[in-house]
Design an enzyme around this catalytic site. Structure first.
Site, PDB file in Angstrom:
ATOM      1  N   HIS A  66       2.570  -4.983  12.731  1.00 16.48           N
ATOM      2  CA  HIS A  66       3.019  -4.027  11.711  1.00 16.48           C
ATOM      3  C   HIS A  66       3.357  -2.685  12.344  1.00 16.48           C
ATOM      4  O   HIS A  66       2.486  -1.983  12.851  1.00 16.48           O
ATOM      5  CB  HIS A  66       1.891  -3.849  10.682  1.00 16.48           C
ATOM      6  CG  HIS A  66       2.276  -3.081   9.477  1.00 16.48           C
ATOM      7  ND1 HIS A  66       1.491  -2.069   8.962  1.00 16.48           N
ATOM      8  CD2 HIS A  66       3.363  -3.157   8.656  1.00 16.48           C
ATOM      9  CE1 HIS A  66       2.058  -1.567   7.877  1.00 16.48           C
ATOM     10  NE2 HIS A  66       3.197  -2.209   7.674  1.00 16.48           N
ATOM     11  N   HIS A  91       8.814   4.922   8.911  1.00 15.18           N
ATOM     12  CA  HIS A  91       8.375   4.290   7.673  1.00 15.18           C
ATOM     13  C   HIS A  91       8.436   5.197   6.452  1.00 15.18           C
ATOM     14  O   HIS A  91       9.065   4.863   5.445  1.00 15.18           O
ATOM     15  CB  HIS A  91       6.947   3.758   7.814  1.00 15.18           C
ATOM     16  CG  HIS A  91       6.400   3.192   6.539  1.00 15.18           C
ATOM     17  ND1 HIS A  91       5.651   3.948   5.645  1.00 15.18           N
ATOM     18  CD2 HIS A  91       6.520   1.964   5.976  1.00 15.18           C
ATOM     19  CE1 HIS A  91       5.325   3.202   4.604  1.00 15.18           C
ATOM     20  NE2 HIS A  91       5.840   1.999   4.774  1.00 15.18           N
TER      21      HIS A  91
END
Length: 269
Positions: A37, A79
Site C-alpha cells: 500500500h 494520495h
C-alpha cells in the site's frame, strides 16, 4: 403473487446494476497478487515515495499507488487531496504546480515523484495497482495517466472510487483491467460524493456505468456487504484494502484475493 411480481423485477434490476464486466476473467489472472500500500514505506521511507517503491521492488511484491494532477497538469504520485498531512502545506495538490511540489519534503523521507519518474524507476520489476484519484479534471487525468501507461512495458491494473473515471476507461481503454474501489458510506465516499452518492457507491449500484473487472473492498467490511455479495453472486475477483495483519494477508491470499497490505514486509521480516 402480487408481491412476487414486484420482487422479481427488482431483483433483476439489482443484478443488472451490480453486474461486473463480462471480461472479469482478465482480473482473475491477478488473483493472489499482493500489493504494498503506497509502497513499502516506514523506517525512513515516506508513503508513495521513490524509496518506498524501490523497497517493494526488492521485496518482490506488487505496488499500489495513487495518481492525481498538479496545477500545471503533470501526473504526480500522491494520495491525499491536500498536502497537509505529508508535507505540512495546507494547499490542495491540484492547486500547486510541479515546481512548487518539488520544493516540499515528504514526512519520513523523499519528495513527491511524478508518475513518469515512478514508471521509469520500477521499469517492470513489480506489478502496479494504480488508483486514479477523484478531482476537478478527471478526464484530463485519465488521458494523461493512460498516455504514460501506454508507453510502459510492465504489468498494471487500474482502480478508482469514481465510477465515471472507470467509465472513461471502459470507453477509451477497454483493454485495461479496471477495478471499482468501495468503502462504507461514511468518510471518503460521503465527503466526495455526498450521502446519496455514497449509498449508491457502497452498494455497487453504479457498476452498470463502470462494469468493473474487479472490486477493491475495505477489509473490515461485513461479510454481508455488497463486495462479498458481488463475489458470491458473480464470482467477481476482489482486492482487499488495507491489510495490516499477516494472518489476514494469508486469509486473503487463500481466498484468491489481491490484498493491499501495509505496516510489514510480505516475507515477515
Amino acid at each position: 403473487m402480487t408481491l412476487l411480481i414486484i420482487i422479481v423485477p427488482l431483483l433483476a434490476l439489482a443484478v443488472f446494476l451490480m453486474a461486473p464486466s463480462r471480461g472479469k476473467q482478465r482480473a482473475a489472472d491477478w488473483r493472489g497478487t499482493a500489493f504494498a500500500h503506497r509502497g513499502l514505506h516506514g523506517s525512513g521511507a515516506a508513503e508513495n515515495s521513490p524509496e518506498a517503491f524501490e523497497r517493494a521492488c526488492r521485496a518482490g511484491c506488487g505496488i499500489e499507488l495513487d495518481v492525481q494532477l498538479s496545477k500545471d497538469g503533470v501526473v504526480v504520485v500522491f494520495h491525499d487531496d491536500t498536502l497537509l498531512r505529508m508535507t505540512g502545506d495546507p494547499r490542495r495538490v491540484e492547486d500547486v504546480p510541479l515546481s512548487g511540489l518539488r520544493r516540499l519534503s515528504l514526512k519520513g523521507k523523499g519528495q513527491i515523484p511524478t508518475f513518469e519518474e515512478v514508471l521509469k524507476r520500477v521499469d517492470g520489476r513489480a506489478p502496479l495497482l494504480v488508483e486514479i484519484k477523484h478531482g476537478r479534471h478527471n478526464a484530463r487525468l485519465c488521458a494523461e495517466t493512460m498516455r504514460l501507461l501506454r508507453g510502459y512495458t510492465g504489468r498494471y491494473l487500474v482502480e478508482s472510487f469514481n465510477p465515471l473515471i472507470l467509465l472513461w476507461l471502459r470507453r477509451n481503454a477497454p483493454d485495461v483491467v479496471r477495478g471499482q474501489l468501495v468503502g462504507g458510506m461514511a468518510g471518503y465516499l460521503a465527503a466526495h460524493f455526498g450521502r446519496v452518492g455514497a449509498f449508491l457507491l457502497s452498494s455497487l449500484a453504479l457498476n452498470f456505468l463502470a462494469r468493473p473487472d474487479f472490486v477493491a473492498y475495505d477489509v473490515s467490511a461485513s461479510r454481508f456487504s455488497a463486495p462479498h455479495i458481488q463475489r458470491a453472486l458473480f464470482h467477481t475477483p476482489l482486492a482487499a484494502w488495507t491489510v495490516r495483519d499477516r494472518n489476514v494477508l494469508k486469509d486473503c491470499l487463500a481466498r484468491g484475493e489481491m490484498p493491499i497490505f501495509e505496516g510489514f514486509a510480505p516475507d515477515g521480516d
